[in-house]
Design a protein around this motif. Structure first.
Motif, PDB file in Angstrom:
ATOM      1  N   GLY A   1      17.431  -5.183  16.212  1.00 16.59           N
ATOM      2  CA  GLY A   1      16.004  -4.755  15.372  1.00 16.59           C
ATOM      3  C   GLY A   1      15.727  -5.534  14.035  1.00 16.59           C
ATOM      4  N   PRO A   2      14.727  -4.733  13.425  1.00 16.98           N
ATOM      5  CA  PRO A   2      14.146  -5.527  12.282  1.00 16.98           C
ATOM      6  C   PRO A   2      15.256  -5.526  11.221  1.00 16.98           C
ATOM      7  CG  PRO A   2      12.621  -3.622  13.183  1.00 16.98           C
ATOM      8  CD  PRO A   2      13.804  -3.848  13.965  1.00 16.98           C
ATOM      9  N   ALA A   3      16.459  -4.631  11.233  1.00 16.03           N
ATOM     10  CA  ALA A   3      17.299  -4.847  10.224  1.00 16.03           C
ATOM     11  C   ALA A   3      17.977  -6.174  10.167  1.00 16.03           C
ATOM     12  CB  ALA A   3      18.406  -3.785  10.279  1.00 16.03           C
ATOM     13  N   LEU A   4      17.919  -6.973  11.279  1.00 14.45           N
ATOM     14  CA  LEU A   4      18.488  -8.081  11.434  1.00 14.45           C
ATOM     15  C   LEU A   4      17.522  -9.247  10.392  1.00 14.45           C
ATOM     16  CD1 LEU A   4      20.139 -10.557  13.006  1.00 14.45           C
ATOM     17  CD2 LEU A   4      18.094 -10.736  14.298  1.00 14.45           C
ATOM     18  N   ILE A   5      16.333  -9.016  10.641  1.00 15.67           N
ATOM     19  CA  ILE A   5      15.378  -9.961   9.874  1.00 15.67           C
ATOM     20  C   ILE A   5      15.705  -9.664   8.194  1.00 15.67           C
ATOM     21  CG2 ILE A   5      13.004 -10.568   9.487  1.00 15.67           C
ATOM     22  CD1 ILE A   5      14.023 -11.126  12.067  1.00 15.67           C
ATOM     23  N   GLU A   6      15.965  -8.682   7.888  1.00 14.56           N
ATOM     24  CA  GLU A   6      16.236  -8.328   6.435  1.00 14.56           C
ATOM     25  C   GLU A   6      17.452  -9.133   6.107  1.00 14.56           C
ATOM     26  OE1 GLU A   6      13.749  -7.338   4.711  1.00 14.56           O
ATOM     27  OE2 GLU A   6      12.725  -6.922   6.363  1.00 14.56           O
ATOM     28  N   LYS A   7      18.562  -8.961   6.805  1.00 14.09           N
ATOM     29  CA  LYS A   7      19.549  -9.442   6.441  1.00 14.09           C
ATOM     30  C   LYS A   7      19.700 -11.156   6.341  1.00 14.09           C
ATOM     31  CE  LYS A   7      22.609  -5.809   8.961  1.00 14.09           C
ATOM     32  NZ  LYS A   7      23.508  -5.705  10.140  1.00 14.09           N
ATOM     33  N   LEU A   8      18.872 -11.615   7.336  1.00 19.22           N
ATOM     34  CA  LEU A   8      18.760 -13.091   7.309  1.00 19.22           C
ATOM     35  C   LEU A   8      18.035 -13.402   5.902  1.00 19.22           C
ATOM     36  CD1 LEU A   8      18.000 -13.636  11.085  1.00 19.22           C
ATOM     37  CD2 LEU A   8      19.926 -14.688   9.966  1.00 19.22           C
ATOM     38  N   LYS A   9      16.844 -12.883   5.937  1.00 18.00           N
ATOM     39  CA  LYS A   9      15.950 -12.945   4.582  1.00 18.00           C
ATOM     40  C   LYS A   9      16.879 -12.920   3.103  1.00 18.00           C
ATOM     41  CE  LYS A   9      12.033 -11.389   4.515  1.00 18.00           C
ATOM     42  NZ  LYS A   9      10.666 -10.324   4.769  1.00 18.00           N
ATOM     43  N   LYS A  10      17.775 -12.089   3.185  1.00 16.79           N
ATOM     44  CA  LYS A  10      18.572 -11.928   1.933  1.00 16.79           C
ATOM     45  C   LYS A  10      19.405 -13.258   1.698  1.00 16.79           C
ATOM     46  CE  LYS A  10      18.853  -6.848   1.683  1.00 16.79           C
ATOM     47  NZ  LYS A  10      19.634  -5.583   1.999  1.00 16.79           N
ATOM     48  N   ASN A  11      19.815 -13.853   3.016  1.00 18.99           N
ATOM     49  CA  ASN A  11      20.719 -15.023   3.053  1.00 18.99           C
ATOM     50  C   ASN A  11      19.733 -16.241   2.595  1.00 18.99           C
ATOM     51  OD1 ASN A  11      23.129 -13.718   2.886  1.00 18.99           O
ATOM     52  ND2 ASN A  11      23.453 -13.667   5.168  1.00 18.99           N
ATOM     53  N   ASP A  12      18.279 -16.089   2.539  1.00 17.72           N
ATOM     54  CA  ASP A  12      17.546 -17.142   2.281  1.00 17.72           C
ATOM     55  C   ASP A  12      16.990 -18.117   3.523  1.00 17.72           C
ATOM     56  OD1 ASP A  12      17.442 -16.603  -0.436  1.00 17.72           O
ATOM     57  OD2 ASP A  12      19.258 -17.676  -0.837  1.00 17.72           O
ATOM     58  N   HIS A  13      17.140 -17.443   4.740  1.00 15.17           N
ATOM     59  CA  HIS A  13      16.566 -18.217   5.977  1.00 15.17           C
ATOM     60  C   HIS A  13      14.984 -17.834   6.052  1.00 15.17           C
ATOM     61  CE1 HIS A  13      20.663 -18.834   7.595  1.00 15.17           C
ATOM     62  NE2 HIS A  13      21.121 -17.646   7.142  1.00 15.17           N
ATOM     63  N   SER A  14      14.518 -19.075   6.339  1.00 13.30           N
ATOM     64  CA  SER A  14      13.119 -19.017   6.912  1.00 13.30           C
ATOM     65  C   SER A  14      13.254 -18.875   8.318  1.00 13.30           C
ATOM     66  CB  SER A  14      12.585 -20.383   6.669  1.00 13.30           C
ATOM     67  OG  SER A  14      12.420 -20.813   5.393  1.00 13.30           O
TER      68      SER A  14
END
Length: 236
Positions: free
Chosen positions: A42-55
């Motif tokens: 779900g959307p929580a995954l996107i937030e985790k990736l963004k915190k690790n600076d992933h586009s």
């Protein structure tokens, strides 16, 4: 962001994904999140990736009636990813609704809307037999790209082999995102219209998506760096 090379995170869950990225020192690279992983986490995954600076390219390929797609895109816009997509075969009204939903969902973030033309798992014979589309595969891709552009799409997902023609039809600023990228010695698997990174750069790709040629390599970090090098060579 450096080279526009997105790694497809074709893993079953976040733990497996995160372990892979950390183990192989791939934190911070551009990534593509598809249905399997997003539907699990779900959307929580996107937030985790963004915190690790992933586009992030969120690859969900929406295809439904315009109102449903508009409402879905309004929600997805709040994730503030780089790119999202719909199926161009859903029609111009659906593409237009997707764009409107993105704009309504977050007026301050410019997520790019892509339209998937003909899947790279299909070739001419499949397209004629399964979709009953007349004409050549390339002509259908160009038709779908032009229709998508006219209805607000910022680019398309197509194979490398149509990318130059799409640029010619839609302009150099229109994005061509091309999956099916393999190193020269890699297997094609279930994608039929595949190419190397260097070929992609030389033939109109704006962005490339790589998957198993990296994730199933003996050394994923080395394979990713090799792809970056081949992409750079495409300038020559």
């Amino acid at each position: 962001m450096g080279a526009p090379i997105y790694l497809a995170l074709d893993f079953p869950d976040w733990n497996t994904t995160n372990q892979f990225l950390l183990k192989h020192n791939l934190t911070g690279i551009p990534v593509k999140v598809g249905m399997e992983l997003f539907y699990r986490e779900g959307p929580a995954l996107i937030e985790k990736l963004k915190k690790n600076d992933h586009s992030i390219f969120l690859d969900l390929k929406l295809h439904d009636i315009p109102t449903t797609v508009k409402h879905a895109m309004r929600n997805l816009a709040q994730l503030e990813v780089d790119m999202v997509n719909v199926h161009a075969l859903g029609g111009g009204e659906m593409v237009q609704a997707a764009k409107q939903g993105l704009m309504e969902g977050n007026v301050h973030h410019h997520t790019k809307l892509l339209a998937v033309t003909i899947l790279t798992s299909m070739d001419q014979a499949n397209m004629v037999q399964d979709l009953r589309l007349p004409g050549s595969l390339a002509s259908n891709v160009i038709h779908l790209a032009k229709a998508a552009q006219q209805n607000g799409a910022d680019g398309v997902v197509c194979s490398v082999y149509e990318a130059n023609a799409v640029k010619d039809a839609c302009g150099s600023s229109f994005l061509t995102v091309t999956p099916g990228i393999r190193l020269a010695n890699a297997q094609g698997d279930d994608q039929k219209r595949i190419a190397t990174p260097e070929y992609a750069k030389q033939h109109g790709s704006s962005v490339i998506v790589v998957g198993r040629t990296v994730t199933q390599a003996a050394s994923p970090k080395e394979a990713y760096e090799q792809i970056k090098g081949e992409w750079k060579n495409g300038n020559d």
